[in-house]
Design an enzyme around this catalytic site. Structure first.
Site, PDB file in Angstrom:
ATOM      1  N   ASN A  65       0.866  -1.169   0.000  1.00 16.97           N
ATOM      2  CA  ASN A  65       0.000   0.000   0.000  1.00 16.97           C
ATOM      3  C   ASN A  65       0.904   1.219   0.000  1.00 16.97           C
ATOM      4  O   ASN A  65       1.606   1.482   0.983  1.00 16.97           O
ATOM      5  CB  ASN A  65      -0.908  -0.013   1.232  1.00 16.97           C
ATOM      6  N   LEU A  66       0.914   1.973  -1.085  1.00 13.95           N
ATOM      7  CA  LEU A  66       1.841   3.103  -1.212  1.00 13.95           C
ATOM      8  C   LEU A  66       1.542   4.245  -0.254  1.00 13.95           C
ATOM      9  O   LEU A  66       2.325   5.193  -0.154  1.00 13.95           O
ATOM     10  CB  LEU A  66       1.845   3.623  -2.656  1.00 13.95           C
ATOM     11  N   ASN A  92       4.793   2.827 -11.451  1.00 17.02           N
ATOM     12  CA  ASN A  92       3.597   2.719 -12.287  1.00 17.02           C
ATOM     13  C   ASN A  92       2.294   2.786 -11.501  1.00 17.02           C
ATOM     14  O   ASN A  92       1.282   3.250 -12.019  1.00 17.02           O
ATOM     15  CB  ASN A  92       3.657   1.398 -13.073  1.00 17.02           C
ATOM     16  N   SER A 145       0.830  10.989 -16.887  1.00 13.95           N
ATOM     17  CA  SER A 145      -0.384  10.953 -17.703  1.00 13.95           C
ATOM     18  C   SER A 145      -0.489  12.268 -18.457  1.00 13.95           C
ATOM     19  O   SER A 145      -0.015  13.308 -17.980  1.00 13.95           O
ATOM     20  CB  SER A 145      -1.622  10.775 -16.814  1.00 13.95           C
ATOM     21  N   TYR A 158      -6.124  13.866  -9.545  1.00 12.01           N
ATOM     22  CA  TYR A 158      -5.288  13.029 -10.407  1.00 12.01           C
ATOM     23  C   TYR A 158      -4.341  13.893 -11.245  1.00 12.01           C
ATOM     24  O   TYR A 158      -3.153  13.589 -11.379  1.00 12.01           O
ATOM     25  CB  TYR A 158      -6.194  12.188 -11.307  1.00 12.01           C
ATOM     26  N   LYS A 162      -0.246  13.787 -11.162  1.00 12.77           N
ATOM     27  CA  LYS A 162       0.539  13.449 -12.350  1.00 12.77           C
ATOM     28  C   LYS A 162       1.424  14.616 -12.799  1.00 12.77           C
ATOM     29  O   LYS A 162       2.546  14.408 -13.265  1.00 12.77           O
ATOM     30  CB  LYS A 162      -0.386  12.992 -13.475  1.00 12.77           C
TER      31      LYS A 162
END
Length: 250
Positions: A65-66, A92, A145, A158, A162
């Site tokens: 779990n990061l 990733n 992304s 998000y 990114k």
């Protein structure tokens, strides 16, 4: 160009499905020693090995779990014990918790930033000493992304994460270049994964109409760019972000 990869040790986060699984499969066919992490989707390694050219490929998986710094420390320690070190790192793993910004709660903002951005920082920080200890250089590839380059409505968390990864990539590349460690990022567009399979077909078609190549990418096409960036073919490339998006933002 890829002969130098044989026997090298690579850690791939989020390697049990989607883009990560394609990365693992492709690297295995170039005889790397592989460690990959998963969060909830544990893989049957015997079945996975059946898809490799070399069925004797050394491969290990670790639950991670990061968001948990202690788990990150323990996993990197286990990878060192199992592989003897790390030459390459592919960051990733990532999650989405989409919502318009005015409707987004703090929990979903914090979870995406913690996993996608802070997790990348923490894991890289733990892995770098092992890469430096090898004294032969190495490479890090961060999966960003195009959302971090152009912004996407309903994905402020998000996009922020990114975009942060892209900035992190540029800064780190300058810090470790003298140690012969290259750091690059890939910014995929839409990719055939679980994330896109749930989209309304009409919405997906509207996305594809805006892509010059008129299709979305396969995970294998992203993995191929990872392979290149790890290889000697990219020996003079560092600090850059490669958009793999069918020409969407060109």
């Amino acid at each position: 160009m890829f002969d130098s990869l044989k026997g090298k040790r690579v850690l791939v986060t989020g390697g049990s499905k989607g883009i990560g699984k394609s990365i693992v499969r492709l690297l295995a066919n170039y005889d790397l020693k592989i460690a990959f992490t998963y969060n909830s989707n544990r893989v049957n390694l015997s079945e996975l090995k059946d898809s490799f050219n070399n069925k004797d490929t050394i491969i290990h998986q670790y639950k991670l779990n990061l968001e948990n710094e202690n788990e990150i420390y323990k996993v990197v320690e286990e990878v060192e014990n199992d592989l003897g070190g790390i030459d390459f790192l592919v960051n990733n793993a990532g999650i989405v918790r989409d919502s318009y910004m005015m409707l987004m709660n703090s929990e979903n903002w914090n979870k995406v930033i913690a996993t996608n951005l802070t997790g990348t920082f923490l894991l890289t920080k733990e892995a770098l000493p092992l890469m430096l200890a090898g004294k032969k250089g190495g490479a890090i590839v961060n999966i960003a992304s195009i959302a971090g380059l152009i912004g996407v409505s309903g994905q402020s968390n998000y996009c922020a994460a990114k975009a942060g990864i892209i900035g992190f990539t540029k800064a780190l590349s300058k810090e470790v270049a003298s140690k012969r460690i290259r750091v690059n990022a890939i910014a995929p567009g839409y990719v055939e994964t679980d994330m896109t399979s749930g989209l309304d077909p009409k919405l997906l078609n509207s996305f594809m109409e805006r892509i010059p190549l008129k299709r979305i990418a396969s995970p294998e096409e992203i993995a191929a760019v990872v392979l290149f960036l790890l290889s000697d073919g990219a020996s003079y490339i560092t600090g850059t972000t490669i958009a793999v998006d069918g020409g969407a933002i060109s």
